[in-house]
Design a protein around this motif. Structure first.
Motif, PDB file in Angstrom:
ATOM      1  N   MET A 112       0.949  -1.470   0.302  1.00  8.44           N
ATOM      2  CA  MET A 112      -0.082   0.201   0.158  1.00  8.44           C
ATOM      3  C   MET A 112       1.294   1.261  -0.432  1.00  8.44           C
ATOM      4  O   MET A 112       0.303   2.237  -0.497  1.00  8.44           O
ATOM      5  N   THR A 113       1.528   0.859   1.069  1.00  8.83           N
ATOM      6  CA  THR A 113       2.896   2.334   1.080  1.00  8.83           C
ATOM      7  C   THR A 113       3.109   2.232  -0.802  1.00  8.83           C
ATOM      8  O   THR A 113       2.971   3.864  -1.053  1.00  8.83           O
ATOM      9  N   LEU A 114       3.939   1.725  -1.374  1.00  9.77           N
ATOM     10  CA  LEU A 114       4.669   1.606  -2.598  1.00  9.77           C
ATOM     11  C   LEU A 114       4.063   2.337  -3.560  1.00  9.77           C
ATOM     12  O   LEU A 114       4.077   3.394  -4.054  1.00  9.77           O
ATOM     13  N   ILE A 115       2.089   1.914  -3.363  1.00  9.87           N
ATOM     14  CA  ILE A 115       1.572   2.038  -4.597  1.00  9.87           C
ATOM     15  C   ILE A 115       0.966   3.690  -3.988  1.00  9.87           C
ATOM     16  O   ILE A 115       1.048   4.627  -4.841  1.00  9.87           O
ATOM     17  N   VAL A 131     -11.149   9.627  -8.858  1.00 12.70           N
ATOM     18  CA  VAL A 131      -9.921   9.403  -7.595  1.00 12.70           C
ATOM     19  C   VAL A 131      -8.514   8.803  -8.441  1.00 12.70           C
ATOM     20  O   VAL A 131      -9.312   8.693  -9.479  1.00 12.70           O
ATOM     21  N   GLY A 132      -7.841   8.245  -8.219  1.00  9.12           N
ATOM     22  CA  GLY A 132      -7.180   8.074  -9.044  1.00  9.12           C
ATOM     23  C   GLY A 132      -7.256   6.461  -8.284  1.00  9.12           C
ATOM     24  O   GLY A 132      -7.738   6.017  -7.600  1.00  9.12           O
ATOM     25  N   VAL A 133      -6.443   5.642 -10.020  1.00  9.36           N
ATOM     26  CA  VAL A 133      -6.733   3.550  -9.751  1.00  9.36           C
ATOM     27  C   VAL A 133      -6.027   3.735  -8.142  1.00  9.36           C
ATOM     28  O   VAL A 133      -6.299   2.275  -8.285  1.00  9.36           O
ATOM     29  N   GLU A 134      -4.948   3.458  -8.230  1.00  7.91           N
ATOM     30  CA  GLU A 134      -4.410   4.140  -7.091  1.00  7.91           C
ATOM     31  C   GLU A 134      -5.414   3.848  -5.269  1.00  7.91           C
ATOM     32  O   GLU A 134      -5.461   2.663  -4.294  1.00  7.91           O
ATOM     33  N   ALA A 135      -6.514   4.533  -5.376  1.00 13.48           N
ATOM     34  CA  ALA A 135      -7.840   4.321  -4.487  1.00 13.48           C
ATOM     35  C   ALA A 135      -8.176   3.478  -4.758  1.00 13.48           C
ATOM     36  O   ALA A 135      -8.611   2.945  -3.828  1.00 13.48           O
ATOM     37  N   LEU A 136      -8.818   2.705  -5.756  1.00 14.89           N
ATOM     38  CA  LEU A 136      -8.567   1.556  -6.209  1.00 14.89           C
ATOM     39  C   LEU A 136      -7.949  -0.252  -4.870  1.00 14.89           C
ATOM     40  O   LEU A 136      -8.676  -0.788  -4.395  1.00 14.89           O
ATOM     41  N   LEU A 137      -7.055  -0.026  -5.840  1.00 15.40           N
ATOM     42  CA  LEU A 137      -6.167  -0.791  -5.331  1.00 15.40           C
ATOM     43  C   LEU A 137      -5.940  -0.707  -3.476  1.00 15.40           C
ATOM     44  O   LEU A 137      -5.779  -2.622  -3.156  1.00 15.40           O
ATOM     45  N   ILE A 138      -5.792   0.071  -3.165  1.00 16.59           N
ATOM     46  CA  ILE A 138      -5.598   0.146  -1.829  1.00 16.59           C
ATOM     47  C   ILE A 138      -6.535  -0.511  -1.393  1.00 16.59           C
ATOM     48  O   ILE A 138      -7.019  -1.203  -0.167  1.00 16.59           O
ATOM     49  N   VAL A 139      -8.255   0.172  -1.534  1.00 18.35           N
ATOM     50  CA  VAL A 139      -9.097  -0.308  -0.749  1.00 18.35           C
ATOM     51  C   VAL A 139      -9.768  -1.768  -1.418  1.00 18.35           C
ATOM     52  O   VAL A 139      -9.402  -2.751  -0.752  1.00 18.35           O
ATOM     53  N   LEU A 250      -2.733   0.287   7.906  1.00 17.94           N
ATOM     54  CA  LEU A 250      -3.680  -0.321   6.516  1.00 17.94           C
ATOM     55  C   LEU A 250      -5.013   0.677   7.156  1.00 17.94           C
ATOM     56  O   LEU A 250      -5.244   1.519   6.173  1.00 17.94           O
ATOM     57  N   PHE A 251      -5.571   0.599   7.969  1.00 11.05           N
ATOM     58  CA  PHE A 251      -6.964   1.660   7.899  1.00 11.05           C
ATOM     59  C   PHE A 251      -6.457   3.398   7.501  1.00 11.05           C
ATOM     60  O   PHE A 251      -7.415   3.910   7.054  1.00 11.05           O
TER      61      PHE A 251
END
Length: 323
Positions: A112-115, A131-139, A250-251
């Motif tokens: 998550m930090t790398l993303i 939002v960016g695609v990174e938001a979907l990846l993190i969720v 994570l949260f």
């Protein structure tokens, strides 16, 4: 006057969040849910509530530096807490004795930090979501970590709470749930005041929102995690201590996604470029704690990952202060 308000808000936040952790702990026992699942999610979310209020309020103040700095700073400080306690209780080799399931949450924290680090430099916006695609990846990663912990909870060792340490319950389940909700409301109010005061302090002192968010507010809102870890370690419960930290980190990344939804434009790219160094050093510390969890407890110099984590935290704060 603003400093007094800030101090009072800090005290209320710490006391309330500590009480919130007590209610969450009671709910975990009275509801019969797994201790690892509760530590990673319910307790972690409970102690991370101050970050929710302070970060969302920073968005309301149109201060992306304060919001991003609070999340990165809180995650940095949480890892510092683990490192310091690992050094203090070095003979117990805390990070090498926790359940193997925690390797997943530690590893997800690195990913998550790398993303997030990549998203600071470049992101692909999703038009209909804003939002960016990174938001979907993190969720997605957060939900995946929840699923993995839930699936493996039955395999966890039954040593999260020693039978010899059991005591008569102070609360009923209903009492614990009501107390949890009331305390959460108090934290919401205190966290909001904390952010307004912190924003004012940044203006008065000229230190900048990045430093105030990453250090002053982040440390203040992360104090509940310190109390939680200390209490868990006094109970010889390394798993609860580590789970609350990994789960909170994570949260916190999910909070960043929430704020990105509320902010007009890309939150990460609107923040100061000084955060690029912050997130890269956070990535290094996340990787170090993952190494410590995965590695052999019998390595010759056990404490070197924790020592480096303390060093990188100090370097991060110096960078924010001077630059």
């Amino acid at each position: 006057m603003v400093y007094l308000i800030f101090l009072v808000a800090v005290i209320v936040t710490v006391v309330s969040a500590t009480k919130l952790s007590t209610y969450a702990d009671a709910i975990s026992r009275l509801s019969g849910l797994g201790a690892l699942l509760i530590g990673t999610f319910l307790l972690a979310v409970a102690t991370a509530l101050p970050e929710v209020t302070t970060t969302v309020t920073a968005i309301y103040l149109d201060n992306p530096d304060l919001a991003v700095g609070n999340i990165f700073g809180s995650n940095h400080f949480n890892l510092l807490v683990l490192a310091v306690f690992d050094l203090f209780f070095r003979k117990r080799k805390m990070l090498s004795h926790i359940h193997r399931q925690q390797r997943y949450t530690a590893l997800f924290g690195v990913i998550m930090t790398l993303i997030t680090a990549i998203a600071i430099f470049a992101t692909i916006e999703i038009p209909f979501l804003g939002v960016g695609v990174e938001a979907l990846l993190i969720v997605a990663l957060y939900l995946l970590s929840l699923w993995i912990i839930q699936r493996t909870a039955g395999d966890e060792e039954e040593d999260t709470f020693d039978e010899s340490q059991e005591k008569e319950e102070k609360y009923t389940l209903k009492h614990a749930i009501i107390g949890f909700i009331i305390t959460a409301i108090v934290i919401f109010i205190a966290g909001t005041v904390l952010t307004f005061a912190g924003d004012e302090i940044a203006v008065i002192t000229g230190l900048g929102s990045g430093f105030v968010g990453s250090f002053l507010i982040a440390v203040s809102t992360s104090l509940p995690e310190v109390v939680t870890v200390w209490t868990a370690l006094k109970l010889n419960n390394e798993n609860l201590a580590a789970a609350s930290i990994f789960g909170s980190n994570l949260f916190n990344m999910v909070i960043l996604v929430l704020c990105d939804l509320l902010y007009e434009g890309s939150l990460l790219q609107a923040a100061s470029m000084s955060h690029t160094v912050t997130v890269l050093l956070l990535l290094i510390n996340s990787a170090l704690v993952s190494y410590a969890v995965f590695s052999n407890r019998h390595r010759r110099f056990y404490t070197w990952p924790s020592l480096l984590m303390v060093l990188f935290y100090v370097l991060t704060m110096l960078w924010l202060y001077f630059f």
